[in-house]
Design a protein around this motif. Structure first.
Motif, PDB file in Angstrom:
ATOM      1  N   ARG A 261       0.835  -1.201   0.000  1.00 51.70           N
ATOM      2  CA  ARG A 261       0.000   0.000   0.000  1.00 51.70           C
ATOM      3  C   ARG A 261       0.872   1.254   0.000  1.00 51.70           C
ATOM      4  NH1 ARG A 261      -1.842   0.956   4.539  1.00 51.70           N
ATOM      5  NH2 ARG A 261      -0.720  -0.696   5.649  1.00 51.70           N
ATOM      6  N   ALA A 262       0.420   2.289  -0.723  1.00 50.74           N
ATOM      7  CA  ALA A 262       1.127   3.571  -0.716  1.00 50.74           C
ATOM      8  C   ALA A 262       0.919   4.251   0.631  1.00 50.74           C
ATOM      9  CB  ALA A 262       0.628   4.462  -1.842  1.00 50.74           C
ATOM     10  N   LEU A 263       2.003   4.651   1.287  1.00 55.10           N
ATOM     11  CA  LEU A 263       1.921   5.290   2.592  1.00 55.10           C
ATOM     12  C   LEU A 263       2.168   6.789   2.515  1.00 55.10           C
ATOM     13  CD1 LEU A 263       3.844   2.644   4.741  1.00 55.10           C
ATOM     14  CD2 LEU A 263       1.377   2.851   4.377  1.00 55.10           C
ATOM     15  N   VAL A 264       3.284   7.197   1.915  1.00 59.07           N
ATOM     16  CA  VAL A 264       3.617   8.614   1.862  1.00 59.07           C
ATOM     17  C   VAL A 264       4.543   8.868   0.686  1.00 59.07           C
ATOM     18  CG1 VAL A 264       5.558   8.283   3.476  1.00 59.07           C
ATOM     19  CG2 VAL A 264       4.568  10.584   3.176  1.00 59.07           C
ATOM     20  N   LEU A 265       4.383  10.018   0.073  1.00 60.60           N
ATOM     21  CA  LEU A 265       5.261  10.465  -1.001  1.00 60.60           C
ATOM     22  C   LEU A 265       6.023  11.687  -0.525  1.00 60.60           C
ATOM     23  CD1 LEU A 265       6.214  10.401  -4.006  1.00 60.60           C
ATOM     24  CD2 LEU A 265       4.328  11.991  -4.485  1.00 60.60           C
ATOM     25  N   TYR A 266       7.350  11.604  -0.529  1.00 58.95           N
ATOM     26  CA  TYR A 266       8.201  12.748  -0.228  1.00 58.95           C
ATOM     27  C   TYR A 266       8.605  13.392  -1.552  1.00 58.95           C
ATOM     28  CZ  TYR A 266       8.559  10.776   4.473  1.00 58.95           C
ATOM     29  OH  TYR A 266       8.270  10.284   5.715  1.00 58.95           O
ATOM     30  N   HIS A 267       8.175  14.624  -1.758  1.00 56.96           N
ATOM     31  CA  HIS A 267       8.445  15.301  -3.021  1.00 56.96           C
ATOM     32  C   HIS A 267       8.650  16.787  -2.758  1.00 56.96           C
ATOM     33  CE1 HIS A 267       4.093  16.684  -3.497  1.00 56.96           C
ATOM     34  NE2 HIS A 267       4.019  15.805  -2.511  1.00 56.96           N
ATOM     35  N   THR A 268       8.897  17.534  -3.815  1.00 56.03           N
ATOM     36  CA  THR A 268       9.211  18.952  -3.678  1.00 56.03           C
ATOM     37  C   THR A 268       8.211  19.785  -4.459  1.00 56.03           C
ATOM     38  OG1 THR A 268      11.568  18.483  -3.434  1.00 56.03           O
ATOM     39  CG2 THR A 268      10.962  20.731  -4.010  1.00 56.03           C
ATOM     40  N   ARG A 269       7.588  20.726  -3.764  1.00 53.35           N
ATOM     41  CA  ARG A 269       6.788  21.748  -4.423  1.00 53.35           C
ATOM     42  C   ARG A 269       7.577  23.052  -4.287  1.00 53.35           C
ATOM     43  NH1 ARG A 269       1.653  22.750  -2.715  1.00 53.35           N
ATOM     44  NH2 ARG A 269       0.832  22.875  -4.837  1.00 53.35           N
ATOM     45  N   GLU A 270       7.019  24.083  -3.644  1.00 53.76           N
ATOM     46  CA  GLU A 270       7.842  25.266  -3.377  1.00 53.76           C
ATOM     47  C   GLU A 270       8.823  24.989  -2.243  1.00 53.76           C
ATOM     48  OE1 GLU A 270       4.017  25.556  -1.092  1.00 53.76           O
ATOM     49  OE2 GLU A 270       4.605  25.183  -3.174  1.00 53.76           O
ATOM     50  N   LYS A 271       8.618  23.874  -1.525  1.00 51.89           N
ATOM     51  CA  LYS A 271       9.520  23.407  -0.471  1.00 51.89           C
ATOM     52  C   LYS A 271       9.333  21.897  -0.335  1.00 51.89           C
ATOM     53  CE  LYS A 271       6.186  24.292   3.236  1.00 51.89           C
ATOM     54  NZ  LYS A 271       5.950  25.009   4.526  1.00 51.89           N
ATOM     55  N   PRO A 272      10.240  21.203   0.363  1.00 52.03           N
ATOM     56  CA  PRO A 272      10.048  19.762   0.555  1.00 52.03           C
ATOM     57  C   PRO A 272       8.708  19.459   1.209  1.00 52.03           C
ATOM     58  CG  PRO A 272      12.280  20.393   1.155  1.00 52.03           C
ATOM     59  CD  PRO A 272      11.539  21.666   0.892  1.00 52.03           C
ATOM     60  N   THR A 273       7.982  18.474   0.663  1.00 53.32           N
ATOM     61  CA  THR A 273       6.610  18.189   1.064  1.00 53.32           C
ATOM     62  C   THR A 273       6.416  16.690   1.259  1.00 53.32           C
ATOM     63  OG1 THR A 273       5.828  20.092  -0.221  1.00 53.32           O
ATOM     64  CG2 THR A 273       4.185  18.436   0.377  1.00 53.32           C
ATOM     65  N   ALA A 274       5.607  16.319   2.233  1.00 55.20           N
ATOM     66  CA  ALA A 274       5.189  14.932   2.428  1.00 55.20           C
ATOM     67  C   ALA A 274       3.687  14.854   2.185  1.00 55.20           C
ATOM     68  CB  ALA A 274       5.543  14.443   3.831  1.00 55.20           C
ATOM     69  N   THR A 275       3.280  14.061   1.215  1.00 51.98           N
ATOM     70  CA  THR A 275       1.863  13.819   0.945  1.00 51.98           C
ATOM     71  C   THR A 275       1.526  12.422   1.442  1.00 51.98           C
ATOM     72  OG1 THR A 275       1.817  15.283  -0.986  1.00 51.98           O
ATOM     73  CG2 THR A 275       0.091  13.613  -0.825  1.00 51.98           C
ATOM     74  N   TRP A 276       0.635  12.342   2.439  1.00 58.96           N
ATOM     75  CA  TRP A 276       0.313  11.078   3.081  1.00 58.96           C
ATOM     76  C   TRP A 276      -0.904  10.441   2.438  1.00 58.96           C
ATOM     77  CZ3 TRP A 276       3.193   8.658   6.778  1.00 58.96           C
ATOM     78  CH2 TRP A 276       4.228   9.414   7.352  1.00 58.96           C
ATOM     79  N   PHE A 277      -0.852   9.116   2.275  1.00 59.23           N
ATOM     80  CA  PHE A 277      -1.988   8.341   1.781  1.00 59.23           C
ATOM     81  C   PHE A 277      -2.562   7.448   2.875  1.00 59.23           C
ATOM     82  CE2 PHE A 277       1.097   8.900  -1.730  1.00 59.23           C
ATOM     83  CZ  PHE A 277       0.368   9.812  -2.485  1.00 59.23           C
ATOM     84  N   ASP A 278      -1.898   7.388   4.026  1.00 62.48           N
ATOM     85  CA  ASP A 278      -2.375   6.640   5.187  1.00 62.48           C
ATOM     86  C   ASP A 278      -2.545   7.629   6.331  1.00 62.48           C
ATOM     87  OD1 ASP A 278      -2.319   5.126   7.690  1.00 62.48           O
ATOM     88  OD2 ASP A 278      -1.778   3.382   6.479  1.00 62.48           O
ATOM     89  N   ASP A 279      -3.781   8.043   6.589  1.00 65.12           N
ATOM     90  CA  ASP A 279      -4.040   9.094   7.574  1.00 65.12           C
ATOM     91  C   ASP A 279      -3.643   8.670   8.987  1.00 65.12           C
ATOM     92  OD1 ASP A 279      -5.030  10.695   5.565  1.00 65.12           O
ATOM     93  OD2 ASP A 279      -7.116  10.099   5.883  1.00 65.12           O
ATOM     94  N   GLU A 280      -3.883   7.426   9.343  1.00 64.64           N
ATOM     95  CA  GLU A 280      -3.558   6.965  10.692  1.00 64.64           C
ATOM     96  C   GLU A 280      -2.055   7.008  10.935  1.00 64.64           C
ATOM     97  OE1 GLU A 280      -3.987   3.011  13.566  1.00 64.64           O
ATOM     98  OE2 GLU A 280      -5.006   3.092  11.622  1.00 64.64           O
ATOM     99  N   LEU A 281      -1.268   6.546   9.975  1.00 64.18           N
ATOM    100  CA  LEU A 281       0.181   6.597  10.116  1.00 64.18           C
ATOM    101  C   LEU A 281       0.672   8.033  10.158  1.00 64.18           C
ATOM    102  CD1 LEU A 281       2.833   5.030  10.286  1.00 64.18           C
ATOM    103  CD2 LEU A 281       2.895   5.029   7.788  1.00 64.18           C
ATOM    104  N   ALA A 282       0.048   8.902   9.373  1.00 65.35           N
ATOM    105  CA  ALA A 282       0.456  10.316   9.377  1.00 65.35           C
ATOM    106  C   ALA A 282       0.257  10.937  10.748  1.00 65.35           C
ATOM    107  CB  ALA A 282      -0.357  11.079   8.317  1.00 65.35           C
ATOM    108  N   ARG A 283      -0.843  10.609  11.434  1.00 65.18           N
ATOM    109  CA  ARG A 283      -1.083  11.175  12.764  1.00 65.18           C
ATOM    110  C   ARG A 283      -0.041  10.678  13.750  1.00 65.18           C
ATOM    111  NH1 ARG A 283      -6.558  10.345  11.208  1.00 65.18           N
ATOM    112  NH2 ARG A 283      -6.542   8.254  12.151  1.00 65.18           N
ATOM    113  N   ARG A 284       0.461   9.462  13.573  1.00 62.69           N
ATOM    114  CA  ARG A 284       1.424   8.903  14.519  1.00 62.69           C
ATOM    115  C   ARG A 284       2.807   9.524  14.391  1.00 62.69           C
ATOM    116  NH1 ARG A 284       1.646   2.640  13.946  1.00 62.69           N
ATOM    117  NH2 ARG A 284       3.167   2.964  15.605  1.00 62.69           N
TER     118      ARG A 284
END
Length: 286
Positions: A261-284
């Motif tokens: 399963r996709a959990l998180v994508l670390y990428h760059t927009r105007e600054k380094p960004t983490a886009t989470w696909f697992d909300d529960e893991l993101a809260r932890r």
């Protein structure tokens, strides 16, 4: 436990059980900065670092012979145990022997193809070592630095992709400036049509998804690259995970080791960004 970079100057380990963090490494900004850190093995951490330097051919007694390419950015891999012991710069330098052809030391050395969860000591990387442009896949021992070549480079492949077990599955590159892709079947390369998904660059795999699918960075007719779950054999889009009208979604996708399963994508927009696909893991962890 979680390993993370604190800015680009420190690597720390965060213990979920007690909430404490421990500094493992700190960079000297005049020498190098961190790109990322990941658990490679249960007690072994691998970090990517970047530095500025001048391309050189190899080590000579008392001196270096340098190419005329000027200053550039180098990436390297460091390995360290979770307790801070046994730090090692990975990928041994190619050494030029007196009277022989100059050996090439690759500028980029931090492209990990697979973390090989079932191999106790090794990861799979690609390295432009045999050829200055086209990379070769190697198994790399993160404890003793041994390199073992998996297969030779290919004249049109600039990026290899492998599954969790370390099997090469896909190669991407260019022919006459046009993006091209190859499926790896029984160690042979079968050309596939990537034009529907390509932009200026060919699509490339971010990871393997459940049920035989794949996570792919591709344009899909857009001006920017998005992240999609696709069928590798047909190119059919099963799910659109992320698109942005301004920024490419290229980055590092972290998937669940058990089911992909996709959990998180670390990428760059105007600054380094983490886009989470697992909300529960993101809260932890945030």
């Amino acid at each position: 436990r979680k390993v993370r970079e604190r800015g680009d100057v420190q690597g720390v380990v965060l213990d979920f059980a007690d909430g404490r963090s421990r500094l493992l490494m700190a960079s000297d900004p005049e020498q190098f900065l961190f790109n990322w850190c990941r658990w490679a093995k249960p007690e072994r951490i691998v970090c990517s670092i970047r530095s500025y330097g001048t391309l050189r051919a190899g080590q000579m007694p008392g001196q270096f012979r340098r190419y005329r390419d000027g200053r550039t950015v180098f990436t390297r891999l460091l390995a360290i145990n979770a307790d801070g012991s046994e730090q090692l710069q990975l990928v041994p330098e190619a050494v030029t022997r007196p009277g022989q052809e100059l050996e090439w030391n690759a500028r980029d050395q931090d492209t990990v193809l697979s973390w090989l969860p079932d191999a106790p000591n090794e990861i799979l990387i690609q390295l432009a070592r045999d050829d200055r442009i086209h990379p070769t896949p190697y198994r790399l021992d993160v404890y003793d630095n041994r390199l073992s070549r998996v297969r030779r480079h290919h004249s049109t492949v600039s990026r290899w992709f492998a599954d969790h077990a370390g099997n090469l599955r896909f190669g991407a590159g260019y022919r006459d400036l046009e993006p091209i892709g190859f499926a790896v079947r029984d160690n042979d390369l079968a050309e596939v049509d990537v034009s529907p998904s390509a932009g200026i660059r060919p699509p490339y795999l971010a990871g393997y998804a459940p049920d035989g699918g794949a996570y792919v960075f591709a344009n899909q007719g857009r001006n920017t690259r998005g992240l999609y779950r696709m069928k590798p054999a047909t190119g059919e889009v099963l799910e659109t995970l992320l698109t942005d009208p301004v920024y490419d979604a290229d980055g590092v996708l972290v998937t669940a080791p058990d089911d992909g399963r996709a959990l998180v994508l670390y990428h760059t927009r105007e600054k380094p960004t983490a886009t989470w696909f697992d909300d529960e893991l993101a809260r932890r962890v945030t």
